[in-house]
Design a protein around this motif. Structure first.
Motif, PDB file in Angstrom:
ATOM      1  N   ARG A   1     -16.884  53.993 -44.444  1.00  0.00           N
ATOM      2  CA  ARG A   1     -17.051  53.980 -42.583  1.00  0.00           C
ATOM      3  C   ARG A   1     -18.761  53.916 -42.841  1.00  0.00           C
ATOM      4  O   ARG A   1     -19.393  52.812 -42.467  1.00  0.00           O
ATOM      5  CB  ARG A   1     -16.663  55.448 -42.216  1.00  0.00           C
ATOM      6  CG  ARG A   1     -17.343  54.969 -40.847  1.00  0.00           C
ATOM      7  CD  ARG A   1     -17.172  55.748 -39.965  1.00  0.00           C
ATOM      8  NE  ARG A   1     -15.558  55.885 -39.150  1.00  0.00           N
ATOM      9  CZ  ARG A   1     -15.119  56.908 -38.632  1.00  0.00           C
ATOM     10  NH1 ARG A   1     -15.578  57.416 -37.979  1.00  0.00           N
ATOM     11  NH2 ARG A   1     -13.266  57.099 -38.600  1.00  0.00           N
ATOM     12  N   ASN A   2     -18.903  54.317 -44.268  1.00  0.00           N
ATOM     13  CA  ASN A   2     -20.837  53.836 -44.754  1.00  0.00           C
ATOM     14  C   ASN A   2     -21.139  53.279 -46.033  1.00  0.00           C
ATOM     15  O   ASN A   2     -21.572  52.837 -46.591  1.00  0.00           O
ATOM     16  CB  ASN A   2     -21.247  55.276 -45.475  1.00  0.00           C
ATOM     17  CG  ASN A   2     -20.299  56.237 -45.737  1.00  0.00           C
ATOM     18  OD1 ASN A   2     -19.611  55.297 -47.120  1.00  0.00           O
ATOM     19  ND2 ASN A   2     -20.156  57.767 -45.533  1.00  0.00           N
ATOM     20  N   ARG A   3     -19.789  52.565 -46.319  1.00  0.00           N
ATOM     21  CA  ARG A   3     -19.718  51.990 -47.733  1.00  0.00           C
ATOM     22  C   ARG A   3     -20.449  52.159 -48.713  1.00  0.00           C
ATOM     23  O   ARG A   3     -21.148  51.928 -49.699  1.00  0.00           O
ATOM     24  CB  ARG A   3     -21.019  49.701 -47.335  1.00  0.00           C
ATOM     25  CG  ARG A   3     -20.706  49.455 -45.986  1.00  0.00           C
ATOM     26  CD  ARG A   3     -18.389  48.605 -46.198  1.00  0.00           C
ATOM     27  NE  ARG A   3     -18.838  47.859 -46.990  1.00  0.00           N
ATOM     28  CZ  ARG A   3     -17.531  47.608 -47.363  1.00  0.00           C
ATOM     29  NH1 ARG A   3     -17.225  47.314 -46.420  1.00  0.00           N
ATOM     30  NH2 ARG A   3     -18.002  46.710 -48.411  1.00  0.00           N
ATOM     31  N   GLY A   4     -19.711  53.530 -49.156  1.00  0.00           N
ATOM     32  CA  GLY A   4     -20.162  53.742 -50.745  1.00  0.00           C
ATOM     33  C   GLY A   4     -21.240  54.228 -50.080  1.00  0.00           C
ATOM     34  O   GLY A   4     -21.538  55.342 -51.740  1.00  0.00           O
ATOM     35  N   ALA A   5     -22.118  54.804 -49.723  1.00  0.00           N
ATOM     36  CA  ALA A   5     -23.216  55.351 -49.517  1.00  0.00           C
ATOM     37  C   ALA A   5     -23.293  56.420 -49.407  1.00  0.00           C
ATOM     38  O   ALA A   5     -24.492  57.910 -50.623  1.00  0.00           O
ATOM     39  CB  ALA A   5     -23.983  55.668 -48.136  1.00  0.00           C
ATOM     40  N   TYR A   6     -22.163  57.771 -49.553  1.00  0.00           N
ATOM     41  CA  TYR A   6     -22.057  58.879 -49.856  1.00  0.00           C
ATOM     42  C   TYR A   6     -21.748  58.935 -51.625  1.00  0.00           C
ATOM     43  O   TYR A   6     -22.667  60.130 -51.718  1.00  0.00           O
ATOM     44  CB  TYR A   6     -21.611  59.921 -49.301  1.00  0.00           C
ATOM     45  CG  TYR A   6     -21.509  60.243 -47.679  1.00  0.00           C
ATOM     46  CD1 TYR A   6     -22.606  60.138 -47.235  1.00  0.00           C
ATOM     47  CD2 TYR A   6     -20.185  60.135 -46.948  1.00  0.00           C
ATOM     48  CE1 TYR A   6     -22.168  60.250 -45.796  1.00  0.00           C
ATOM     49  CE2 TYR A   6     -20.065  60.386 -45.989  1.00  0.00           C
ATOM     50  CZ  TYR A   6     -21.453  60.349 -44.970  1.00  0.00           C
ATOM     51  OH  TYR A   6     -21.822  61.229 -43.604  1.00  0.00           O
ATOM     52  N   VAL A   7     -20.780  58.067 -51.925  1.00  0.00           N
ATOM     53  CA  VAL A   7     -20.531  58.303 -53.148  1.00  0.00           C
ATOM     54  C   VAL A   7     -22.256  57.795 -53.855  1.00  0.00           C
ATOM     55  O   VAL A   7     -21.995  58.363 -54.768  1.00  0.00           O
ATOM     56  CB  VAL A   7     -19.290  57.438 -53.211  1.00  0.00           C
ATOM     57  CG1 VAL A   7     -19.182  57.062 -54.621  1.00  0.00           C
ATOM     58  CG2 VAL A   7     -18.033  57.679 -52.242  1.00  0.00           C
ATOM     59  N   THR A   8     -22.213  56.807 -53.434  1.00  0.00           N
ATOM     60  CA  THR A   8     -23.294  56.237 -54.534  1.00  0.00           C
ATOM     61  C   THR A   8     -24.894  57.706 -54.211  1.00  0.00           C
ATOM     62  O   THR A   8     -25.625  58.090 -55.432  1.00  0.00           O
ATOM     63  CB  THR A   8     -24.002  55.529 -53.449  1.00  0.00           C
ATOM     64  OG1 THR A   8     -23.871  54.177 -53.123  1.00  0.00           O
ATOM     65  CG2 THR A   8     -25.689  54.735 -54.134  1.00  0.00           C
ATOM     66  N   CYS A   9     -25.035  58.624 -53.326  1.00  0.00           N
ATOM     67  CA  CYS A   9     -25.658  59.643 -53.558  1.00  0.00           C
ATOM     68  C   CYS A   9     -24.872  61.293 -54.480  1.00  0.00           C
ATOM     69  O   CYS A   9     -25.827  61.502 -54.720  1.00  0.00           O
ATOM     70  CB  CYS A   9     -25.821  60.713 -51.875  1.00  0.00           C
ATOM     71  SG  CYS A   9     -26.479  62.202 -51.733  1.00  0.00           S
ATOM     72  N   LEU A  10     -23.877  60.941 -54.664  1.00  0.00           N
ATOM     73  CA  LEU A  10     -22.952  61.896 -55.705  1.00  0.00           C
ATOM     74  C   LEU A  10     -23.784  61.513 -56.850  1.00  0.00           C
ATOM     75  O   LEU A  10     -23.999  62.329 -58.050  1.00  0.00           O
ATOM     76  CB  LEU A  10     -21.649  61.952 -54.966  1.00  0.00           C
ATOM     77  CG  LEU A  10     -21.399  62.611 -56.576  1.00  0.00           C
ATOM     78  CD1 LEU A  10     -21.573  64.381 -56.771  1.00  0.00           C
ATOM     79  CD2 LEU A  10     -19.423  62.661 -56.220  1.00  0.00           C
ATOM     80  N   LEU A  11     -23.091  59.849 -57.052  1.00  0.00           N
ATOM     81  CA  LEU A  11     -24.050  58.940 -58.446  1.00  0.00           C
ATOM     82  C   LEU A  11     -25.093  59.297 -58.910  1.00  0.00           C
ATOM     83  O   LEU A  11     -25.117  59.931 -59.651  1.00  0.00           O
ATOM     84  CB  LEU A  11     -23.025  57.397 -58.403  1.00  0.00           C
ATOM     85  CG  LEU A  11     -20.904  58.259 -58.163  1.00  0.00           C
ATOM     86  CD1 LEU A  11     -21.325  56.554 -58.318  1.00  0.00           C
ATOM     87  CD2 LEU A  11     -20.653  58.211 -59.546  1.00  0.00           C
ATOM     88  N   ALA A  12     -26.052  59.156 -58.132  1.00  0.00           N
ATOM     89  CA  ALA A  12     -26.711  59.478 -58.311  1.00  0.00           C
ATOM     90  C   ALA A  12     -27.320  60.762 -58.409  1.00  0.00           C
ATOM     91  O   ALA A  12     -28.218  60.957 -59.333  1.00  0.00           O
ATOM     92  CB  ALA A  12     -28.348  58.976 -56.626  1.00  0.00           C
ATOM     93  N   LEU A  13     -27.279  61.822 -57.919  1.00  0.00           N
ATOM     94  CA  LEU A  13     -27.021  63.742 -58.697  1.00  0.00           C
ATOM     95  C   LEU A  13     -26.728  63.332 -59.976  1.00  0.00           C
ATOM     96  O   LEU A  13     -27.485  63.682 -60.713  1.00  0.00           O
ATOM     97  CB  LEU A  13     -26.126  64.206 -57.702  1.00  0.00           C
ATOM     98  CG  LEU A  13     -26.817  65.547 -57.261  1.00  0.00           C
ATOM     99  CD1 LEU A  13     -28.491  65.409 -56.629  1.00  0.00           C
ATOM    100  CD2 LEU A  13     -26.196  66.385 -56.392  1.00  0.00           C
ATOM    101  N   ILE A  14     -25.362  62.406 -60.181  1.00  0.00           N
ATOM    102  CA  ILE A  14     -25.139  62.824 -61.694  1.00  0.00           C
ATOM    103  C   ILE A  14     -25.681  62.363 -62.755  1.00  0.00           C
ATOM    104  O   ILE A  14     -25.841  62.918 -63.302  1.00  0.00           O
ATOM    105  CB  ILE A  14     -24.077  62.615 -61.878  1.00  0.00           C
ATOM    106  CG1 ILE A  14     -22.914  63.071 -60.742  1.00  0.00           C
ATOM    107  CG2 ILE A  14     -23.103  62.273 -62.870  1.00  0.00           C
ATOM    108  CD1 ILE A  14     -21.164  62.628 -60.611  1.00  0.00           C
TER     109      ILE A  14
END
Lengths: 602, 602
Positions: free
Chosen positions: B459-472
């Motif tokens: 639904r958000n085209r991966g925005a949350y995952v992008t946020c997680l990966l940026a943190l990592i």
């Protein structure tokens, strides 16, 4: 609710299309009379009798359990009558030696019947399973006099066998047993004294006599496992007339309260100078017992398979009826309030997982059974030797891999039900509980893995694995069907992996026995995956041949078979990559941490 | 036998060394009063009270179960008294809103206490878990009048909450519910009519009043999930004086018979024109209920963790005592008849598997808790938004991955016992049964996976995952310790994998929603593994810093932490390779087989 029909179509496919049972039987003198029609009639009647007699007692037997009162054990309502019916139908002697009243059916056929037993009622199935193993042991190691007295009764299901190994302080490490056998003054019998635990069918109300096979130590026994002897100790002494007479000094001390298999009487047994007869040579008891244990190990593997199958069928019944949400691409049943849950990709994924394990397991059990038949019946020594090597290698894999996958299958099937799967009435949770023990008893799956990497791999420097890989490579060279080249490619790659991992492990374990232990479970798992992949190739070729040859008659069956096989190859086989890496991780990281550091430190 | 001490040392490590809780708390106005000393005192006393009050009732509660008689439910012996003791100790309001009598402790602290609750007595733990979620919901969505009446009682453990969603024909698909709410003539209350099933703590004898939060449909409700409203329906009506008075028309129709959590009353509840109050806006009930559901989802994840921990500790007690066979390199305890089984590499492998899941899970739960605290307390909007994205993404992962791994942990721990693990008296089998439900209720793990790939990814085209990966990736750039470069390299590789798989999936699922369903469970599993690997890196860095900094005081702890972390990286993380391949296998092979071909065809 629970639902089961013996998967006769698939059993016939495995027997006829994959393993060409008819051609095999007719070529061996001991099985020449087993015609395809006879085999089929046995499967049909086995399916009927287990469905009619045992399946209705499965949930009620779990709910009721066995009862213990002052040394007497009562099995759940209906078990005794069902036992009588199966015994009268000849099912207790199906694979038994015809010289003593058995029916001499090949293992390739009896494994199919065993699967039906475990699927319909695992608790019940254990009574014939122990009896069959005990009879097999006596047939191999007892005197003709003992065989003449005991085997006809055991094949007739009038007396049943038990296997008495474990003591409270030892199960795996049988060298520690304390049960003693002292020669009686008659010069013929022995007085057996000691306590055994976890004795399946050690005491119950189904038959007049129980034939205990007991491990004990003679007074002059060497230390450890080389000092174990084997004794036949009947519940009731058997007179010269061959009838069960006065009670022996064998007392049931109680029942275990278990997670599952509640209809199976798991007994504490006390032998108090009980009269027993030596079976085989003094101090050679463990080797003789292995005749029974190897039988039971394959049988317990089939427990996993049978439970996986009944769990699958029941879950699919639920998935067809339960309406919840809509298919991802729009309503599949627009006239109903929601779609059957089988429309959902994830439900189908779970279903195919279970099915891929089950159908792979059925082929695996049949393959091992075929080798057992060759060992027993084949006229050529070379064939017998090869078969013996494969049986030795694959027995621990059959026990552990089929039960691990059987447990996974019951858990995955339970998941299909959502909350209903956790409620007793639906039956799914019982399959999980009943499947869990199969990973533990008859030698834990960790012990099976040690047997595999120790006795079956390291001790012969990989000779058995070489034999297996030669067989697989032979198939890769000769079997050909363009349509299943994806299967072939996968098997090629996995056979190479198993060869590579084997070589590495043998080298690494040289002088470092802890390396075997560290790799054992993952190596067994890898072997299981590779053999399943190979058997899926064989099945795919047979299914493709069926499709090519016969028009539309079996088309749906064969197409499904190929779809399930591809699910295995694409969705389950990739795990081998991780297994290889895990094996390579080696023992050192496991051994460096201090024992104390495993303990909790607040 | 069962053995447990709250893992305070490890909890402190996670709080202080890894997540720097003290620094975090002092920087946020809402938590500034939580000093490290206060936090520590709460952990210590929480450990004491759960051990003393709940742990002794765990096995007895399982054996006895709950009783149902004519609409009344009695909890197992001792539960009522233990509830009173915990309530008087303030434990039911630990994280509650201080305006209404709660203690306002941060989530980072309360998750540790929740772990102790589930570890010592999962059946009992569900009563406070449901109550806490219900109170949270009311705190977010109820009027001040309702909050003033109910919250102090719920925080005091005088009244307890329940959550009434499921009906016999629907659980996942709540749009199908039939329970109706009709406005009463008083213009203020509603008459609720319908039946709910699987209501944890729907009826019991521990408190005077039960606060049911019930989903129902108003007369003018739109179809489906957009027509669901939420109502507070007390067991006993509450007068203007705020006291529980006459009984409401809420009747318990019976209890489920379940595989486990037998001390938890799982009720059928009938509402017969019961008086209820609307909570929040009409037709917006499901959104409000999600406040509670999201709380419960993390809580149920912690159920998996707590059970994994108690299963580990108990198994290690057994492994230290049980003597069987000899260490691979010769006797470790030559003066005893055999060595403790912990000498065997495969037993150590099982132990480290369990421990790696547990310690990874503890860090994961703490990470999500820290984000929840930031959402609630952090003064900067940007920080709150990032934390909200991470909570949304990781709540389904926490629920499903921690419960899958918790179940694996209990099964692996049970395996350590051999046959004893299957016998009720040792307690290991209860942990397996109690852990199994956590994968099913509160939205099955398959539903969690759909939530992840649907709402939280596609639904958000991966925005949350992008946020997680940026943190990592930020951690990979800034954190540095040469000694743990192996961890870093593994996380690097796995973060790349998650990014790659995410991109591929988003592309493939465009216009093909079935691709999301086909990938869901494997994608969730992959995410779980990657996050654990990253948290293991953080833990490794903290442990290495501890080793470098403090001499020998914590040396054993930190060295063990690194060893367990490396076990995770080398022995468990390799599975991601297979997960990637499984995800890539896609939906088509799952969808092509006909529904009928899933059914058994004899």
């Amino acid at each position: 609710m629970a639902s089961y029909q013996a998967p006769l179509r698939d059993m016939r496919f495995v027997l006829n299309d994959v393993f060409r049972a008819g051609e095999e039987w007719v070529a061996m003198p001991g099985t020449a009379e087993v015609t395809p029609d006879l085999a089929d009639a046995i499967l049909e009647e086995g399916a009927r009798v287990t469905w009619a007699e045992l399946f209705p007692l499965n949930q009620s037997g779990d709910a009721e359990g066995c009862h213990f009162d002052a040394g007497r054990v009562t099995t759940p309502k209906g078990f005794k009558e069902a036992q009588r019916t199966l015994a009268e139908g000849g099912w207790f002697g199906l694979g038994g030696n015809p010289e003593y009243g058995g029916q001499g059916m090949p293992k390739l056929l009896t494994v199919a019947f065993e699967e039906m037993l475990y699927a319909t009622n695992t608790s019940f199935a254990l009574y014939p399973a122990l009896n069959t193993g005990a009879a097999l042991l006596l047939d191999h190691h007892a005197t003709d006099a003992i065989k003449r007295t005991y085997l006809p009764r055991m094949y007739a299901g009038e007396w049943l066998g038990s296997m008495c190994l474990t003591e409270p302080h030892c199960g795996t490490d049988l060298g520690l047993i304390k049960t003693r056998a002292v020669p009686n003054v008659d010069g013929d019998t022995y007085a057996i004294t000691g306590s055994k635990i976890w004795i399946t069918g050690g005491e119950h109300d189904m038959v007049d006599n129980i034939v205990h096979l007991v491990l004990a130590k003679l007074p002059d026994a060497p230390e450890g496992t080389r000092g174990i002897s084997l004794f036949l100790v009947p519940k009731r002494k058997v007179g010269a007339d061959g009838e069960a007479g006065e009670p022996n000094s064998v007392v049931c001390g109680g029942l275990e309260h278990k997670m599952g298999i509640k209809g199976s009487a798991t007994c504490v047994m006390h032998f108090e100078a009980a009269e027993g007869m030596l079976i085989g040579e003094p101090h050679q008891g463990l080797a003789a017992m292995f005749t029974m244990m190897n039988y039971e190990r394959l049988s317990i593997g089939i427990q996993g398979l049978g439970l996986g199958e009944v769990a699958y069928q029941s879950a699919m019944d639920f998935a067809r009826e339960r309406l919840q949400s809509r298919a991802p691409n729009g309503p599949a049943a627009p006239d109903r309030p929601a779609d059957p849950i089988l429309v959902h990709p994830d439900v189908r994924r779970m279903a195919l997982n279970v099915r891929a394990w089950n159908e792979g397991g059925r082929a695996f059990a049949a393959f091992v059974a075929q080798q057992l038949d060759r060992v027993k019946f084949h006229p050529e020594e070379g064939v017998r030797d090869e078969a013996q090597a494969l049986v030795a290698l694959l027995t621990p894999v059959a026990k552990a891999f089929l039960t691990d996958r059987g447990f996974d299958a019951t858990v995955e099937a339970q998941q299909v039900y959502g909350g209903n799967g956790y409620c007793v009435e639906w039956g799914a949770e019982q399959y999980v509980r009943d499947a869990r023990i199969a990973m533990i008893y008859e030698g834990t799956n960790g012990i099976q893995a040690m047997d595999l990497v120790g006795r079956k791999l390291f001790r012969n420097r990989g000779a058995y694995v070489t034999c297996l890989l030669a067989l697989i490579r032979g198939d890769l060279e000769t079997l050909d069907k363009q349509e299943v080249s994806d299967f072939k490619q996968a098997v090629q790659q996995e056979a190479e992996r198993l060869g590579r991992v084997t070589d590495e492990l043998l080298e690494r374990a040289d002088g470092r026995p802890e390396e075997l232990g560290a790799a054992a479970v993952d190596y067994l798992n890898l072997t299981g995956h590779v053999v399943y992949a190979w058997l899926w190739l064989k099945m795919a070729i047979a299914a493709q041949a069926g499709l090519d040859g016969q028009g539309t008659a079996g088309e749906r069956f064969y197409r499904s078979k190929l779809a399930v096989g591809r699910h295995f190859i694409n969705r389950m086989l990739p795990r081998t990559e991780a297994l290889e890496r895990q094996i390579r991780a080696g023992a050192k990281p496991l051994m460096t941490m201090d024992d104390e550091d495993f303990m909790f430190t607040g």
